[in-house]
Design a protein around this motif. Structure first.
Motif, PDB file in Angstrom:
ATOM      1  N   ALA A  15     -32.269  29.170  -4.705  1.00 33.91           N
ATOM      2  CA  ALA A  15     -31.871  28.545  -3.667  1.00 33.91           C
ATOM      3  C   ALA A  15     -30.382  28.359  -3.742  1.00 33.91           C
ATOM      4  O   ALA A  15     -29.503  28.566  -2.719  1.00 33.91           O
ATOM      5  CB  ALA A  15     -32.525  27.061  -3.099  1.00 33.91           C
ATOM      6  N   LEU A  16     -29.796  28.046  -4.800  1.00 31.46           N
ATOM      7  CA  LEU A  16     -28.527  27.682  -5.171  1.00 31.46           C
ATOM      8  C   LEU A  16     -27.669  29.022  -4.779  1.00 31.46           C
ATOM      9  O   LEU A  16     -26.377  29.088  -4.242  1.00 31.46           O
ATOM     10  CB  LEU A  16     -28.216  27.053  -6.374  1.00 31.46           C
ATOM     11  N   SER A  17     -28.140  29.970  -5.443  1.00 31.85           N
ATOM     12  CA  SER A  17     -27.685  31.451  -5.564  1.00 31.85           C
ATOM     13  C   SER A  17     -27.353  32.071  -3.968  1.00 31.85           C
ATOM     14  O   SER A  17     -26.861  33.132  -3.923  1.00 31.85           O
ATOM     15  CB  SER A  17     -28.613  32.256  -6.421  1.00 31.85           C
ATOM     16  N   ALA A  18     -28.337  31.431  -3.018  1.00 32.92           N
ATOM     17  CA  ALA A  18     -28.150  32.026  -1.872  1.00 32.92           C
ATOM     18  C   ALA A  18     -26.871  31.399  -1.160  1.00 32.92           C
ATOM     19  O   ALA A  18     -26.376  32.539  -0.320  1.00 32.92           O
ATOM     20  CB  ALA A  18     -29.368  31.602  -1.034  1.00 32.92           C
ATOM     21  N   THR A  30     -14.598  28.290  -6.049  1.00 29.33           N
ATOM     22  CA  THR A  30     -14.574  27.550  -4.711  1.00 29.33           C
ATOM     23  C   THR A  30     -15.014  26.121  -4.868  1.00 29.33           C
ATOM     24  O   THR A  30     -14.569  25.117  -4.208  1.00 29.33           O
ATOM     25  CB  THR A  30     -15.086  28.219  -3.597  1.00 29.33           C
ATOM     26  N   HIS A  31     -15.896  26.047  -5.742  1.00 28.81           N
ATOM     27  CA  HIS A  31     -16.638  24.668  -5.786  1.00 28.81           C
ATOM     28  C   HIS A  31     -17.137  24.400  -7.430  1.00 28.81           C
ATOM     29  O   HIS A  31     -17.117  25.528  -7.916  1.00 28.81           O
ATOM     30  CB  HIS A  31     -17.962  24.505  -5.222  1.00 28.81           C
ATOM     31  N   PHE A  32     -16.794  23.197  -7.768  1.00 26.66           N
ATOM     32  CA  PHE A  32     -17.275  22.818  -9.330  1.00 26.66           C
ATOM     33  C   PHE A  32     -18.129  21.628  -9.262  1.00 26.66           C
ATOM     34  O   PHE A  32     -17.939  20.793  -8.475  1.00 26.66           O
ATOM     35  CB  PHE A  32     -15.721  22.293  -9.808  1.00 26.66           C
ATOM     36  N   PHE A  33     -19.316  21.873  -9.845  1.00 28.56           N
ATOM     37  CA  PHE A  33     -20.190  20.977 -10.198  1.00 28.56           C
ATOM     38  C   PHE A  33     -20.714  20.492 -11.335  1.00 28.56           C
ATOM     39  O   PHE A  33     -20.904  21.779 -12.282  1.00 28.56           O
ATOM     40  CB  PHE A  33     -21.651  21.418  -9.078  1.00 28.56           C
ATOM     41  N   SER A  34     -20.897  19.393 -11.749  1.00 33.30           N
ATOM     42  CA  SER A  34     -21.686  19.057 -13.043  1.00 33.30           C
ATOM     43  C   SER A  34     -22.852  19.265 -13.094  1.00 33.30           C
ATOM     44  O   SER A  34     -23.734  19.658 -12.035  1.00 33.30           O
ATOM     45  CB  SER A  34     -21.205  17.543 -13.412  1.00 33.30           C
ATOM     46  N   THR A  35     -23.544  19.260 -14.131  1.00 34.57           N
ATOM     47  CA  THR A  35     -24.896  19.494 -14.419  1.00 34.57           C
ATOM     48  C   THR A  35     -25.533  18.382 -14.069  1.00 34.57           C
ATOM     49  O   THR A  35     -26.607  18.554 -13.224  1.00 34.57           O
ATOM     50  CB  THR A  35     -25.117  19.740 -15.928  1.00 34.57           C
ATOM     51  N   SER A  36     -24.986  16.915 -13.879  1.00 34.11           N
ATOM     52  CA  SER A  36     -25.792  15.919 -13.307  1.00 34.11           C
ATOM     53  C   SER A  36     -25.792  16.198 -11.904  1.00 34.11           C
ATOM     54  O   SER A  36     -26.697  15.730 -11.265  1.00 34.11           O
ATOM     55  CB  SER A  36     -24.812  14.665 -13.766  1.00 34.11           C
ATOM     56  N   GLU A  37     -24.807  16.593 -11.245  1.00 28.02           N
ATOM     57  CA  GLU A  37     -24.574  16.920  -9.793  1.00 28.02           C
ATOM     58  C   GLU A  37     -25.762  17.714  -9.346  1.00 28.02           C
ATOM     59  O   GLU A  37     -26.450  17.386  -8.260  1.00 28.02           O
ATOM     60  CB  GLU A  37     -23.163  17.258  -9.380  1.00 28.02           C
ATOM     61  N   VAL A  38     -25.794  18.944 -10.093  1.00 32.32           N
ATOM     62  CA  VAL A  38     -26.855  19.787  -9.580  1.00 32.32           C
ATOM     63  C   VAL A  38     -28.279  19.254  -9.739  1.00 32.32           C
ATOM     64  O   VAL A  38     -29.136  19.431  -9.030  1.00 32.32           O
ATOM     65  CB  VAL A  38     -26.661  21.337 -10.472  1.00 32.32           C
ATOM     66  N   PHE A  39     -28.571  18.490 -11.083  1.00 28.79           N
ATOM     67  CA  PHE A  39     -29.738  17.998 -11.316  1.00 28.79           C
ATOM     68  C   PHE A  39     -30.130  16.932 -10.164  1.00 28.79           C
ATOM     69  O   PHE A  39     -31.298  16.692  -9.666  1.00 28.79           O
ATOM     70  CB  PHE A  39     -29.715  17.205 -12.663  1.00 28.79           C
ATOM     71  N   ASP A  40     -29.060  16.122  -9.938  1.00 29.23           N
ATOM     72  CA  ASP A  40     -29.613  14.951  -8.733  1.00 29.23           C
ATOM     73  C   ASP A  40     -29.546  15.726  -7.499  1.00 29.23           C
ATOM     74  O   ASP A  40     -30.627  15.166  -6.629  1.00 29.23           O
ATOM     75  CB  ASP A  40     -28.034  14.009  -8.700  1.00 29.23           C
ATOM     76  N   SER A  75     -29.993  24.918 -18.937  1.00 29.55           N
ATOM     77  CA  SER A  75     -30.032  26.403 -19.373  1.00 29.55           C
ATOM     78  C   SER A  75     -30.381  27.338 -18.245  1.00 29.55           C
ATOM     79  O   SER A  75     -29.931  28.471 -18.405  1.00 29.55           O
ATOM     80  CB  SER A  75     -31.462  26.324 -20.145  1.00 29.55           C
ATOM     81  N   ALA A  76     -31.055  26.898 -17.257  1.00 27.68           N
ATOM     82  CA  ALA A  76     -31.205  27.528 -16.068  1.00 27.68           C
ATOM     83  C   ALA A  76     -29.808  28.202 -15.618  1.00 27.68           C
ATOM     84  O   ALA A  76     -29.792  29.548 -15.008  1.00 27.68           O
ATOM     85  CB  ALA A  76     -32.106  26.927 -14.873  1.00 27.68           C
ATOM     86  N   LEU A  77     -28.874  27.354 -15.226  1.00 33.65           N
ATOM     87  CA  LEU A  77     -27.550  27.874 -14.713  1.00 33.65           C
ATOM     88  C   LEU A  77     -27.002  28.699 -15.719  1.00 33.65           C
ATOM     89  O   LEU A  77     -26.562  29.922 -15.267  1.00 33.65           O
ATOM     90  CB  LEU A  77     -26.659  26.725 -14.428  1.00 33.65           C
ATOM     91  N   ARG A  78     -26.884  28.717 -16.998  1.00 32.09           N
ATOM     92  CA  ARG A  78     -26.384  29.557 -18.182  1.00 32.09           C
ATOM     93  C   ARG A  78     -27.319  30.582 -18.072  1.00 32.09           C
ATOM     94  O   ARG A  78     -26.420  31.684 -17.909  1.00 32.09           O
ATOM     95  CB  ARG A  78     -26.537  28.761 -19.399  1.00 32.09           C
ATOM     96  N   ASP A  79     -28.382  31.013 -17.935  1.00 34.12           N
ATOM     97  CA  ASP A  79     -29.360  32.169 -17.765  1.00 34.12           C
ATOM     98  C   ASP A  79     -29.188  32.835 -16.514  1.00 34.12           C
ATOM     99  O   ASP A  79     -29.149  34.171 -16.511  1.00 34.12           O
ATOM    100  CB  ASP A  79     -30.810  31.780 -17.989  1.00 34.12           C
TER     101      ASP A  79
END
Length: 91
Positions: free
Chosen positions: A21-24, A36-46, A64-68
């Protein structure tokens, strides 16, 4: 009978649907200048927990999912501290 202590197994949640969904909307940026955007792991988690409060997801799984998925993280240019964020480029 076994004398081994049984460790409670953590339910595994497939978070690929959240990354998809994020990759869409975003694709990985290869450099801060391209992001164009910067998000922390915590922001994605939240955000995942905001969409699906019942999701059994940990911040480590998100990382891990974002890195992969090919996303990279860096210190945001011009930041006054050392806070690493994931780089996203809007599609």
């Amino acid at each position: 009978m076994s004398n081994q202590k049984e460790t409670p197994e953590r339910p595994i949640t497939d978070i690929s649907i959240y990354v998809a969904a994020l990759s869409a909307t975003y694709r990985p940026a290869s450099a801060p200048a391209e992001a164009t955007h910067f998000f922390s792991t915590s922001e994605v988690f939240d955000a995942i927990r905001g969409i699906d409060p019942s999701a059994k997801v940990s911040a480590e799984q998100v990382f891990s999912a974002l890195r992969d998925a090919g996303f990279k993280f860096c210190n945001r240019p011009g930041a006054q501290g050392l806070e690493f964020k994931w780089m996203f480029r809007e599609r």
